[in-house]
Design an enzyme around this catalytic site. Structure first.
Site, PDB file in Angstrom:
ATOM      1  N   GLU A 100       0.828  -1.197   0.000  1.00  0.00           N
ATOM      2  CA  GLU A 100       0.000   0.000   0.000  1.00  0.00           C
ATOM      3  C   GLU A 100       0.865   1.251   0.000  1.00  0.00           C
ATOM      4  OE1 GLU A 100      -4.123  -1.264   2.205  1.00  0.00           O
ATOM      5  OE2 GLU A 100      -2.401  -0.840   3.502  1.00  0.00           O
ATOM      6  N   CYS A 113       3.530   8.619   1.026  1.00  0.00           N
ATOM      7  CA  CYS A 113       4.127   7.610   1.893  1.00  0.00           C
ATOM      8  C   CYS A 113       4.210   6.311   1.098  1.00  0.00           C
ATOM      9  CB  CYS A 113       3.265   7.426   3.131  1.00  0.00           C
ATOM     10  SG  CYS A 113       3.816   6.111   4.246  1.00  0.00           S
ATOM     11  N   CYS A 120       6.711  -6.560   6.877  1.00  0.00           N
ATOM     12  CA  CYS A 120       7.820  -6.050   7.684  1.00  0.00           C
ATOM     13  C   CYS A 120       8.221  -7.119   8.692  1.00  0.00           C
ATOM     14  CB  CYS A 120       7.405  -4.775   8.415  1.00  0.00           C
ATOM     15  SG  CYS A 120       8.728  -4.030   9.412  1.00  0.00           S
ATOM     16  N   CYS A 124       6.892  -5.149  15.459  1.00  0.00           N
ATOM     17  CA  CYS A 124       6.402  -4.251  16.507  1.00  0.00           C
ATOM     18  C   CYS A 124       4.922  -4.572  16.754  1.00  0.00           C
ATOM     19  CB  CYS A 124       6.565  -2.800  16.091  1.00  0.00           C
ATOM     20  SG  CYS A 124       8.296  -2.338  15.776  1.00  0.00           S
ATOM     21  N   CYS A 127       1.802  -2.319  15.595  1.00  0.00           N
ATOM     22  CA  CYS A 127       1.784  -1.877  14.195  1.00  0.00           C
ATOM     23  C   CYS A 127       1.187  -2.975  13.325  1.00  0.00           C
ATOM     24  CB  CYS A 127       3.207  -1.561  13.745  1.00  0.00           C
ATOM     25  SG  CYS A 127       3.364  -1.147  11.995  1.00  0.00           S
ATOM     26  N   CYS A 354      -0.172   6.201  10.168  1.00  0.00           N
ATOM     27  CA  CYS A 354       1.026   5.496  10.616  1.00  0.00           C
ATOM     28  C   CYS A 354       0.661   4.225  11.363  1.00  0.00           C
ATOM     29  CB  CYS A 354       1.846   6.407  11.530  1.00  0.00           C
ATOM     30  SG  CYS A 354       2.562   7.822  10.695  1.00  0.00           S
TER      31      CYS A 354
END
Length: 364
Positions: A100, A113, A120, A124, A127, A354
């Site tokens: 995305e 962005c 990833c 974390c 997230c 974010c």
């Protein structure tokens, strides 16, 4: 179910240097100057459609397109917010993966962005992207295609407000960019190269975000480019940060902050500290004081803190801090003389803020 086999993205014109473009065009039986014509279409007019290449021989266009401009991104879904000025796009890749990007237009600027990886691996827990796990790195061209398509959308007036240019770029989408270091640096050097060799962006308007990979931060400092470095810190103490940002078990808070300060010393560019405020987890006043003290221990004027109200993600047990707690956290930092600006949560209603990018797709 067998794991998906990782297949490298096909070679694309945007992956190549100028000399490689000339060689590729020549190998296809065309004169070398055609490479500059193709580059002008791609980097100045934001088009990879052979129908637009009217200055090239009609008989050569399809062959050049097929060999040098494979389709890397296919739009799967677009969600809009803020009266159409925030656009989150889900892209399908050649291997069936999804990524995305988010385009945000403001009254006086626009920001894109982009993702640097599929998923990833930093894990974390607060997230959404971190919960996806890591699939593969994106190629340079897969990143540049995210940029080109956004630039074209802005240039032709698809975003409300009339035609405009892309001003800012942030590597804050899916992935840890400093793991995909070689590709993102090739991407950045093409972003800042003047057309027709690149998009002609200012390096000062490009931000690279990291969870604190110290070796990568040191390499970035030596590149000689005035990029902005954003360090996703989220806690000033090792015990909590190791829980929120698992890489902290390898690179501690002080190591990451020392590398951030060294980045400022090398580039003169003020570092951004990203700090997701999580209710009753990391939003305590004493943690704001500790962060302020640690930053000031490394000097003044080198850093800026961006507290970010935690954006909701599906299934998460955590939520954003209360407004009064957020205000106290900010006041404590400012009391230490630390420039502090609460990050805009624009796009949160379309899961485009974010920490919310998860490349999810509705059942077809």
């Amino acid at each position: 179910m067998a794991p998906r086999r990782v297949v490298k993205a096909p070679r694309h014109f945007a992956d190549l240097t100028h000399a490689e473009r000339v060689a590729a065009v020549t190998e296809l039986g065309q004169q070398g100057f055609r490479a500059k014509q193709l580059a002008t279409h791609y980097f100045a007019h934001y088009t990879a459609d052979p129908a637009d290449w009217t200055d090239l021989p009609a008989g050569a266009r399809d062959a050049l397109s097929e060999a040098l401009f494979p389709t890397l991104l296919t739009q799967r879904r677009t969600l809009k917010a803020d009266k159409g000025t925030t656009v989150k796009t889900l892209w399908g890749l050649h291997d069936g993966s999804r990524i995305e990007s988010v385009l945000m237009r403001y009254p006086r600027r626009s920001t894109l962005c982009i993702s640097s990886q599929v998923g990833c691996g930093m894990a974390c827990p607060f997230c959404a992207t971190g919960q996806l796990g890591f699939t593969r790195n994106l190629s340079t061209a897969e990143m540049l295609e995210q940029v080109r398509l956004a630039m074209r959308s802005l240039a032709v007036g698809e975003i409300p407000g009339g035609p405009t240019r892309l001003n800012n770029l942030v590597f804050m989408g899916e992935g840890e960019g400093l793991i995909n270091y070689k590709a993102i640096m090739a991407c950045i050097r093409t972003l800042v190269a003047e057309a027709p060799d690149g998009f002609g962006m200012s390096a000062r308007n490009i931000t690279v975000s990291t969870v604190g990979l110290v070796p990568g931060m040191k390499k970035l400092a030596a590149e000689g480019l005035p990029l902005t470095l954003a360090l996703s810190l989220h806690a000033p103490d090792d015990d909590l940060r190791s829980e929120l940002v698992p890489i902290n078990t390898r690179f501690k808070v002080d190591e990451a902050l020392d590398a951030a300060r060294a980045y400022f010393d090398a580039t003169g560019r003020r570092v951004s500290i990203e700090y997701a405020l999580i209710k009753d987890m990391n939003d305590h006043a004493w943690r704001a004081d500790l962060l302020g003290k640690k930053l000031n221990a490394r000097g003044r004027g080198w850093v800026h803190v961006n507290p970010i109200p935690l954006n909701p993600t599906p299934g998460s047990i955590w939520t954003a801090s209360d407004r009064a707690v957020e205000a106290e956290f900010v006041a404590r930092l400012r009391g230490h003389g630390i420039p502090t600006t609460v990050r805009d949560t624009r796009g949160s209603d379309i899961d485009g803020a974010c920490g919310q990018l998860a490349a999810e797709e509705e059942d077809e």
